[in-house]
Design a protein around this motif. Structure first.
Motif, mmCIF file in Angstrom:
data_model
loop_
_atom_site.group_PDB
_atom_site.id
_atom_site.type_symbol
_atom_site.label_atom_id
_atom_site.label_comp_id
_atom_site.label_asym_id
_atom_site.label_seq_id
_atom_site.Cartn_x
_atom_site.Cartn_y
_atom_site.Cartn_z
ATOM 1 N N UNK A 197 1.969 2.476 -10.175
ATOM 2 C CA UNK A 197 1.456 1.924 -8.919
ATOM 3 C C UNK A 197 2.576 1.700 -7.917
ATOM 4 N N UNK A 198 3.611 0.951 -8.321
ATOM 5 C CA UNK A 198 4.701 0.579 -7.423
ATOM 6 C C UNK A 198 5.426 1.816 -6.893
ATOM 7 N N UNK A 199 5.824 1.745 -5.623
ATOM 8 C CA UNK A 199 6.540 2.845 -4.991
ATOM 9 C C UNK A 199 7.878 2.354 -4.449
ATOM 10 N N UNK B 210 6.256 -2.529 -3.010
ATOM 11 C CA UNK B 210 6.226 -3.340 -4.218
ATOM 12 C C UNK B 210 5.182 -4.422 -4.065
ATOM 13 N N UNK B 211 5.541 -5.499 -3.358
ATOM 14 C CA UNK B 211 4.581 -6.575 -3.124
ATOM 15 C C UNK B 211 3.380 -6.093 -2.326
ATOM 16 N N UNK B 212 3.587 -5.137 -1.415
ATOM 17 C CA UNK B 212 2.461 -4.599 -0.636
ATOM 18 C C UNK B 212 1.982 -3.277 -1.222
ATOM 19 N N UNK B 213 1.792 -3.260 -2.540
ATOM 20 C CA UNK B 213 1.386 -2.023 -3.211
ATOM 21 C C UNK B 213 0.048 -1.496 -2.708
ATOM 22 N N UNK B 214 -0.743 -2.353 -2.083
ATOM 23 C CA UNK B 214 -2.013 -1.901 -1.506
ATOM 24 C C UNK B 214 -1.771 -0.847 -0.422
ATOM 25 N N UNK B 215 -0.556 -0.804 0.109
ATOM 26 C CA UNK B 215 -0.223 0.158 1.169
ATOM 27 C C UNK B 215 0.376 1.441 0.606
ATOM 28 N N UNK B 216 0.172 1.721 -0.659
ATOM 29 C CA UNK B 216 0.803 2.868 -1.306
ATOM 30 C C UNK B 216 0.590 4.158 -0.509
ATOM 31 N N UNK B 217 1.589 5.035 -0.589
ATOM 32 C CA UNK B 217 1.586 6.263 0.213
ATOM 33 C C UNK B 217 1.364 7.529 -0.613
ATOM 34 N N UNK B 218 1.373 7.424 -1.928
ATOM 35 C CA UNK B 218 1.101 8.599 -2.755
ATOM 36 C C UNK B 218 -0.312 9.097 -2.459
#
Length: 399
Positions: free
Chosen positions: A143-145, A149-157
């Motif tokens: 999950x973490x990019x 990290x803390x804003x993992x909801x904003x992931x870009x994958x």
């Protein structure tokens, strides 16, 4: 029950100052004793060398797979069918032995297996869960990019649909078991609807590359990875059908925050045990250290923090059993216990004097490892903001 097991009860619950063992069922007590025996017989005699060399303990993992203790509180598919309290006690004991072992199982069962169990198809559960609970197959949770990290909801994958397949592109970081996993749960954003979805990516898939993160000063005997996904193609049947938004991802993370509270308790137990034993045996100025008033005061304060941590863990297990455990309650327990564990371990390291920095005394390793537990699955600051938003009705997150 054999005399050996009776002796194990006394050892396992030597810090049970509030007599909480009376609330354990025979089954829960059995899980506790078996986990403690594994830690005492297999982990503690060897783990310092693994930690010192930053070497993954394959032999310990192989032995752990035969204990019937891996599977958290998941049911069916060969999992040991532990209730939340039993699962917590096992997590506590494994972490009392070593943070790397506790973290490895947390990733394996709490994240990877739970994602498949709660969000996967029947075929996915049948294929992966039985060998994973035996540790014949290793899992990871990506999950973490690097920038999230803390804003993992904003992931870009990203995940792009292409016929009967999906094409994944992106980067992940701090992925436990990432370099050794047979299957990795990868979270990516659908380029069509913008929703976060989960995919099972198997070892050896073209375009999937991992690199072990080195030079760590915490959790040295478990490996985290940076992952690159360049045109990784997975079939539709490898998508988790129950994962269609970040809310679904959050269901898995809420459970692992509880595990972090149990992990922290295990680390603190190790520190308190070491400090109590040392101060009773170490003689200075003609007397055991424990004879001095200031030492007793410090030990009692450590015990007070420890018992509070135990009560937190007991209650979140009860809430989980009834389905009443929320992410904010789990977050509060994680915040409290990791903070208190850091304090307990700092006291333990100080009470051991110069010996406190030696691995042979089993304190410095825990003191280093608790720093990682304090950070992952949401830092103290993030947990405070989440709980604060609930109790005040006002969000203090910045935008």
């Amino acid at each position: 029950m054999t005399d050996d097991l009776q002796e194990g009860i006394g050892t396992a619950l030597s810090t049970d100052y509030l007599q909480l063992r009376d609330q354990l069922t025979d089954t829960q007590l059995d899980h506790l004793i078996r986990a403690r025996q594994f830690v005492d017989d297999e982990v503690l005699p060897t783990i310092n060398d693994y930690w010192d060399r930053a070497e993954f303990p394959w032999l310990l993992v192989k032995k752990l797979g035969t204990t019937g203790l891996v599977g958290d509180d998941l049911t069916g598919y060969g999992c040991p069918s532990m209730d939340p309290l039993s699962a917590g006690l096992v997590t506590m004991e494994l972490s009392r032995g070593d943070g790397s072992i506790g973290t490895f199982v947390g990733v394996q069962a709490g994240l990877a297996m739970r994602s498949i169990a709660e969000l996967g198809s029947e075929d996915q559960k049948q294929r992966w869960l039985p060998p994973m609970t035996r540790l014949d197959r290793i899992g990871a949770f990506a999950l973490t990019e690097p920038d999230h990290g803390s804003d993992s909801v904003s992931l870009q994958t990203t995940a792009r649909r292409d016929g009967d397949s999906w094409v994944l592109d992106g980067r992940k970081k701090w992925i436990g078991n990432g370099t050794i996993a047979d299957v990795v749960v990868v979270w990516a954003r659908d380029t069509t609807d913008g929703r976060v979805k989960g995919f099972l990516v198997e070892k050896g898939t073209p375009g999937f590359q991992t690199r072990r993160i080195e030079r760590k000063a915490s959790l040295r005997a478990v490996w985290q990875a940076e992952i690159a996904l360049d045109g990784v193609r997975v079939e539709e049947h490898d998508r988790l059908p129950g994962a269609d938004s970040f809310t679904d991802t959050g269901r898995v993370l809420a459970a692992t925050r509880s595990s972090c509270a149990w992990m922290a308790l295990g680390h603190a137990l190790a520190g308190y045990d070491a400090a109590l034993t040392y101060t009773r045996r170490r003689r200075q100025f003609g007397h055991p250290l424990a004879r001095f008033q200031i030492i007793q005061q410090r030990l009692v304060r450590m015990l007070a923090d420890l018992t509070a941590m135990q009560l937190y863990c007991l209650q979140i297990a009860r809430l989980a059993e009834t389905g009443a455990l929320t992410d904010t309650l789990a977050g509060l327990a994680k915040l409290h216990n990791t903070s208190k564990a850091r304090a307990v371990l700092a006291e333990a390291r100080d009470l051991l004097g110069g010996n406190g920095i030696l691995l042979d005394f089993h304190v410095m390793r825990h003191m280093a490892d608790i720093e990682a537990v304090h950070t992952f699955e949401g830092t103290e600051t993030m947990q405070a903001l989440i709980v604060g938003r609930e109790i005040t009705g006002i969000s203090a997150f910045t935008h």
